[in-house]
Design an enzyme around this catalytic site. Structure first.
Site, PDB file in Angstrom:
ATOM      1  N   ILE A 154       0.808  -1.218   0.000  1.00 33.50           N
ATOM      2  CA  ILE A 154       0.000   0.000   0.000  1.00 33.50           C
ATOM      3  C   ILE A 154       0.843   1.270   0.000  1.00 33.50           C
ATOM      4  CG2 ILE A 154      -1.914  -1.180   1.157  1.00 33.50           C
ATOM      5  CD1 ILE A 154      -1.050   0.322   3.745  1.00 33.50           C
ATOM      6  N   LYS A 155       2.089   1.185   0.462  1.00 36.08           N
ATOM      7  CA  LYS A 155       3.037   2.307   0.469  1.00 36.08           C
ATOM      8  C   LYS A 155       2.437   3.576   1.066  1.00 36.08           C
ATOM      9  CE  LYS A 155       5.875   0.678  -3.382  1.00 36.08           C
ATOM     10  NZ  LYS A 155       5.117  -0.540  -3.792  1.00 36.08           N
ATOM     11  N   ARG A 156       1.731   3.429   2.169  1.00 32.83           N
ATOM     12  CA  ARG A 156       1.158   4.593   2.840  1.00 32.83           C
ATOM     13  C   ARG A 156       2.223   5.273   3.720  1.00 32.83           C
ATOM     14  NH1 ARG A 156      -2.291   3.306  -0.554  1.00 32.83           N
ATOM     15  NH2 ARG A 156      -4.501   3.048  -0.086  1.00 32.83           N
TER      16      ARG A 156
END
Length: 312
Positions: free
Chosen positions: A105-107
């Site tokens: 998700i690379k949040r």
């Protein structure tokens, strides 16, 4: 803990392979798409159903030979709610099959926003006293480039709910050096991030000796992975860039420690769309994915053994 479970699955299946579930509708076999488009028309719902059906077939063919899958949420989000439904159901199905699920998700944000991301992807939400799990994943990828405080909410969930995360350190894309390789006080930025990951990882160590807080280190930068392995000895690496992006088994050898552990290697297109290779028909796309996952597993194990790093 998350990391103990991951290492257990790796040893059981004698595999460090992670299958990236990054569905591209144009690459999904026509037989799968036609069934959904005939039933639901050229709609977002049809695409969501096609993605889910495709993913389930891939999972059915690889669940017993790989420890984990990594769905990249952007490939689902682009189709709105129907795409996210496919993401949620894909994650649930993979877990039912005994796979570790890494939500790519690379949040990365701060304060209450970071906490909301953490609740959604690692924890749960409380609705008037009723607890609900939003996304059924075991671990996520996180972007730390707004600073260390972006990781605090995630760390809390990791330790309380036996989850994990992989922090972007040195990514596989060609342009990563534009920012990650800049020097600050005599160190590359990615080295500063690596030291941060190593430090915060100490509070989430499993019985296996590794931390549930890992690092994303690209297969396409083998010299950097060699130095990063030394900087983060107890950190598990999630390694993208194998196969379609050019990474080979020889390129990723330095991502592993001497015990043969310390890294899981991701391949997406090279496995899930392997049916496009010579010798396969689209009806055999699941079988093709299994063959490619086995080939990748064996290639990595061969290099590990040759370098005295056998883990089984």
């Amino acid at each position: 803990m998350f990391i103990d479970e991951l290492v257990k699955r790796i040893k059981e299946k004698k595999s460090n392979v992670v299958v990236g579930l990054d569905p591209r509708i144009e690459s999904i076999p026509k037989i799968v798409k036609d069934q959904c488009f005939e039933k639901y028309g050229n709609t977002l719902k049809a695409v969501g159903k096609a993605i889910l059906g495709f993913n389930k077939e891939i999972i059915d063919y690889v669940y017993d030979i790989v420890p984990a899958v990594k769905p990249q949420i952007a490939f689902y989000e682009q189709y709105g709610l129907e795409g996210l439904k496919a993401y949620i159901e894909t994650c649930k199905y993979a877990k039912e099959k005994g796979l570790v699920v890494i939500g790519d998700i690379k949040r990365g944000d701060i304060g209450s926003t970071s906490e909301a991301y953490s609740n959604a992807h690692l924890g749960n939400v409380n609705i008037e006293g009723v607890i609900h799990e939003t996304f059924a994943v075991d671990s996520i990828t996180v972007n730390p480039y707004m600073g260390g405080d972006t990781l605090e909410a995630f760390i809390k969930e990791i330790n309380e709910k036996d989850k994990g995360m992989f922090v972007l350190v040195k990514t596989s894309n060609k342009g990563s050096g534009q920012l990650q390789d800049l020097e600050v006080a005599g160190k590359k930025i990615y080295e500063v991030v690596a030291e941060l990951v190593d430090e915060i990882g100490k509070q989430s160590l499993g019985k296996c000796g590794y931390s549930s807080i890992g690092a994303v280190v690209g297969a396409t930068y083998k010299e950097q992975s060699k130095s990063l392995r030394k900087k983060m000895p107890k950190t598990y690496f999630l390694v993208p860039g194998y196969g379609a992006q050019g990474g080979t088994a020889e390129d990723i050898i330095h991502c592993f420690n001497e015990d043969g552990l310390g890294a899981v290697i991701n391949s997406s297109r090279g496995i899930i769309f392997a049916y496009k290779n010579a010798g396969y028909t689209e009806e055999k796309y699941g079988e093709a994915a299994r063959t490619e996952a086995l080939k990748m597993r064996d290639a990595i194990n061969k290099v590990l053994i040759a370098n005295g790093k056998c883990y089984y």
